[in-house]
Write a protein that holds these residues in place. Structure first.
Motif, PDB file in Angstrom:
ATOM      1  N   ARG A 662      55.878  -3.324  -2.494  1.00  0.00           N
ATOM      2  CA  ARG A 662      56.674  -2.531  -1.550  1.00  0.00           C
ATOM      3  C   ARG A 662      58.004  -3.234  -1.291  1.00  0.00           C
ATOM      4  O   ARG A 662      58.194  -4.375  -1.668  1.00  0.00           O
ATOM      5  N   GLY A 663      58.891  -2.490  -0.640  1.00  0.00           N
ATOM      6  CA  GLY A 663      60.128  -3.102  -0.186  1.00  0.00           C
ATOM      7  C   GLY A 663      61.266  -3.018  -1.184  1.00  0.00           C
ATOM      8  O   GLY A 663      61.271  -2.194  -2.101  1.00  0.00           O
ATOM      9  N   LYS A 664      62.239  -3.920  -1.005  1.00  0.00           N
ATOM     10  CA  LYS A 664      63.471  -3.906  -1.779  1.00  0.00           C
ATOM     11  C   LYS A 664      63.199  -4.121  -3.268  1.00  0.00           C
ATOM     12  O   LYS A 664      62.366  -4.923  -3.660  1.00  0.00           O
ATOM     13  N   ASP A 665      63.956  -3.372  -4.082  1.00  0.00           N
ATOM     14  CA  ASP A 665      63.862  -3.472  -5.548  1.00  0.00           C
ATOM     15  C   ASP A 665      62.440  -3.257  -6.059  1.00  0.00           C
ATOM     16  O   ASP A 665      62.016  -3.862  -7.051  1.00  0.00           O
ATOM     17  N   SER A 666      61.685  -2.414  -5.375  1.00  0.00           N
ATOM     18  CA  SER A 666      60.279  -2.219  -5.748  1.00  0.00           C
ATOM     19  C   SER A 666      60.143  -1.644  -7.157  1.00  0.00           C
ATOM     20  O   SER A 666      59.217  -2.003  -7.892  1.00  0.00           O
ATOM     21  N   CYS A 667      61.076  -0.774  -7.563  1.00  0.00           N
ATOM     22  CA  CYS A 667      60.981  -0.175  -8.895  1.00  0.00           C
ATOM     23  C   CYS A 667      61.092  -1.248  -9.973  1.00  0.00           C
ATOM     24  O   CYS A 667      60.273  -1.296 -10.897  1.00  0.00           O
ATOM     25  N   ALA A 668      62.085  -2.103  -9.852  1.00  0.00           N
ATOM     26  CA  ALA A 668      62.276  -3.170 -10.839  1.00  0.00           C
ATOM     27  C   ALA A 668      61.098  -4.133 -10.828  1.00  0.00           C
ATOM     28  O   ALA A 668      60.651  -4.609 -11.884  1.00  0.00           O
ATOM     29  N   ARG A 669      60.578  -4.408  -9.648  1.00  0.00           N
ATOM     30  CA  ARG A 669      59.458  -5.346  -9.539  1.00  0.00           C
ATOM     31  C   ARG A 669      58.170  -4.746 -10.118  1.00  0.00           C
ATOM     32  O   ARG A 669      57.372  -5.453 -10.740  1.00  0.00           O
TER      33      ARG A 669
END
Length: 752
Positions: A662-669
């Motif tokens: 979850r959270g920031k840059d979740s797609c990349a992560r």
């Protein structure tokens, strides 16, 4: 049934063809309506034969009832009881399932209405999208129009809510896409305003704003088609597709309209029809699957259940459509691993095709027919190439001449340019007729042969005059059967061994291509800010999710596809039913069956075996082999799907880890987590493990075949050479019934 594949692929109908003049097709003779005169006569004969056979069997069962109540029943009488009661309780014929497979707006409902002779029975697409669930339509002997609406179970619905909540997590204030809108409407339809902002736990404590019947089934029954149509409309029309103010925002909205997220299947039955016979079931299959897990599972199962699959698509919306490619591949897969023996790809709304460039020298009708012929020829070539890459080169389905069926329901009902024959609706009805009559004849023959086996068994008991040492005779046959079953096992293992090299090649290809294939899958979300939600939803579902934005996302299949590409032809060769080769399992099964029956004949001649007993041995052998073939059909599906299921199992911890990001840059992560874990599992031999799992499934099939044949033939020989006992003397005589069934069987064969 003879495999028949008729497919029309929808593509750009306006592609350049050189000379702009239309190709004018030759005049075709008028087609008769299906089930007219000779066909109706044949159908009535089939129905009469079936009715008489069932009556004979039912009466015979009643004669034996008093014996079946005995506590200490001898094994041979128990064998007779099990055979005759099973035969009497099961339907003589299995339904013919025809799946209409297409995206929303393709014209499936309109086509189905037209085939049924009911122009406005099922709701058709207009302002709203239709058929959000799977709909089964058939005719029966009732005078009423009926519908049964099946809802998701409580557990299935809880899982759906959990997935919707997960999808809505961390959405931006003004962020939206089709998947988000759908999730919001699903929750608000059942739980009311504000539901999309609640947690899963809060929603489970919230009382639904609709009444959900405890049985999870709603039944509608009307005497008129229009009345049922009006009442059924809100259940099977997809309220999720409303323009402007959604139905869930309308306080006056009926409960029926609000129930749509809970509906998983609708079964509709109509009174008898001259256009479609009883026993044909049309399955309206939504596009490329469903975001709901249970409905998606039903989507996959229904495709494999169908005898015939019709891929339906609109002529103006087919150029380069990814969804159509998925449907074609699923239909071909159904031929490989399911019950499908016929595919029909139907181009709808041919009256809308643009033919202005052809109108200088010919009439509009001739221009449409000419363009239709061009489209047929071009798409037939395209389809043949597609199928050659997935099926054996000499497969019968590749030899069919007429593969494309462009139709126009609008012109069928309100002809302005085309005649009814031009619309090809009558050709599709004729196609149904042939499929149905062929299937009914084949199944009736098998059914009556099984009845004869039961009667011949009773005759064996009546005529049993055993020699002083009957075990010597049986031991000889036991030994022969054991040797032949082991020989079949050895041949089966050699046949399945042909999969090893294609699998090795496929594993090598998968190891080489897995990075590129995953990157290609991720590229679908390059221009979408909401792709992380779709990817996360796929991880929650262990790698599979059906998105309204990105169609079907299947990471497991994406990784397994290079292996499938290498094994498809060999897999089809092994399980083919026509044009058998030495790599075909069926060729060894046929050889085994012939050798066994030849042995029984030789044995009977040498030992002066009673004629009734010899008939029983031969007929029961056919029954045992047909049962074996049915089990193989079921098993080959599990074998084929084992590749992606093994990959899914191995990657499950990875999916769970990615789903919790979850959270920031979740797609990349999420992407990075998937890529890293997939790469790790590839290095740890993930594809090799999938290969070994498939080969172990083949070995399991070999063992199942061996065990079943050993058990069935041991039981058969034990019954045929049993010691006489006092109960045999009180068995009724079925010679008259046996002669009646034989007469019915001969009359059926005369119709071939």
């Amino acid at each position: 049934l003879e495999a028949q594949i008729h497919i029309s692929i929808l593509s750009d109908p306006f592609s350049a063809q050189g000379d702009s003049a239309a190709v004018i097709p030759p005049k075709q003779p008028r087609l008769q309506l299906p089930f007219q005169q000779d066909e109706q006569k044949t159908l009535r004969i089939y129905e009469s034969i079936e009715s008489k056979a069932r009556k004979i069997l039912s009466t015979s069962c009643q004669k034996l009832n008093h014996l079946f109540l005995l506590k200490d029943m001898p094994g041979n009488i128990a064998y007779l009881r099990d055979r005759i009661t099973t035969l009497n309780s099961r339907p003589a014929l299995e339904p013919l399932y025809i799946g209409l497979f297409g995206s929303s707006g393709a014209g499936k409902s309109t086509l189905l209405n037209t085939l049924l002779g009911k122009r406005f029975f099922l709701p058709v697409s207009g302002v709203r999208t239709c058929t959000s669930c799977q709909v089964l339509v058939s005719v029966c002997r009732s005078k009423n129009y009926e519908a049964k609406i099946f809802l998701l179970s409580d557990e299935e619905w809880k899982e759906e809510v959990r997935n919707m909540v997960t999808l809505l997590e961390n959405r931006g204030e003004n962020e939206t896409d089709s998947d988000l809108e759908h999730a919001v409407k699903v929750l608000k339809a059942i739980y009311g305003e504000g539901a999309d902002g609640k947690s899963y736990e809060d929603l489970m404590r919230t009382k639904p704003v609709v009444t959900i019947p405890p049985s999870r089934v709603i039944t509608l029954r009307k005497t008129e088609a229009e009345d049922l149509s009006n009442e059924l409309d809100p259940y099977i029309r997809n309220q999720d597709g409303l323009e402007g103010v959604g139905v869930v925002d309308n306080p006056q909205c009926s409960e029926q309209m609000r129930l749509w997220p809970l509906i998983k299947q609708v079964q509709v039955t109509l009174p008898p029809s001259n256009l479609v016979p009883e026993g044909v079931i049309f399955v309206d299959i939504p596009g490329t699957g469903d975001a709901n897990k249970k409905r998606d599972e039903m989507w996959k199962e229904s495709i494999l259940q169908c005898t015939s699959i019709w891929i339906v698509a609109e002529v103006e919306r087919v150029s380069g459509a990814k969804a159509h490619e998925i449907m074609v591949q699923e239909a071909i897969k159904a031929c490989q691993v399911g019950k499908c023996s016929d595919i029909t790809f139907v181009i709808t709304k041919m009256d809308k095709i643009n033919v202005d460039e052809y109108l200088r020298n010919v009439s509009k009708r001739d221009a449409i027919l000419g363009k239709k012929q061009e489209l047929k020829a071009k798409k037939t070539r395209t389809l043949r190439e597609k199928m050659k890459g997935n099926l054996p080169s000499d497969a019968e389905v590749l030899q069919k001449q007429e593969l494309v069926f462009p139709v126009s329901a609008q012109e069928y009902w309100s002809p302005t340019v085309l005649s009814k024959e031009d619309t090809e609706i009558l050709r599709l009805r004729a196609h149904i007729k042939k499929l149905y009559l062929d299937m009914k004849r084949s199944q009736l023959q098998d059914y009556m042969k099984e009845i004869l086996v039961v009667f011949s068994l009773v005759d064996v008991y009546h005529s049993t005059q055993l020699s002083p040492n009957p075990s010597v005779r049986k031991d000889e046959l036991d030994k022969f059967m054991s040797e032949k079953i082991q020989a079949l096992k050895k041949n089966s293992e050699a046949t399945f061994g042909h999969m090893d090299l294609p699998l090795i090649s496929g594993v090598k290809s998968a190891r080489t291509k897995h990075k590129r294939n995953i990157e290609k899958l991720f590229m679908q979300g390059k221009t979408s800010t909401g792709f992380h939600r779709t990817l996360k939803a796929a991880c929650v579902r262990k790698g599979v999710y059906v998105s309204r934005v990105f169609n079907r996302i299947d990471i497991n299949n994406c990784l397994a596809e290079p292996i499938y590409a290498e094994i498809r032809v060999m897999f089809a060769n092994i399980f083919r039913k026509q044009a058998l080769t030495r790599t075909s399992l069926q060729s060894f099964i046929n050889e085994f069956s012939k050798e066994v029956k030849d042995k029984f004949k030789d044995f009977g001649r040498i030992t002066n075996l009673n004629g009734s007993k010899l008939n029983f041995l031969e007929q029961e052998t056919d029954v045992i082999m047909r049962a074996l073939e049915r089990e193989i059909v079921l098993k080959k599906k599990a074998i084929y799907e084992s590749l992606e299921l093994t990959i899914q199992t191995i990657l499950s911890p990875c999916y769970e880890e990615a789903a919790n990001i979850r959270g920031k840059d979740s797609c990349a992560r999420i992407k990075a987590t998937l890529v890293q874990n997939i790469e790790l599992e590839v290095r740890k031999a993930m594809f090799e493990k999938a290969k070994e799992k498939m080969m172990s499934q083949f070995q399991d099939l070999t063992e199942q075949m061996t065990t079943k044949l050993s058990k069935d033939f041991l039981s058969m020989l034990g019954v045929a050479f049993c010691q006489n006992n006092q109960l045999m003397g009180v068995l009724p005589d079925f010679q008259e019934e046996c002669q009646e069934i034989q007469t019915l069987l001969r009359s059926l064969r005369l119709l071939d």
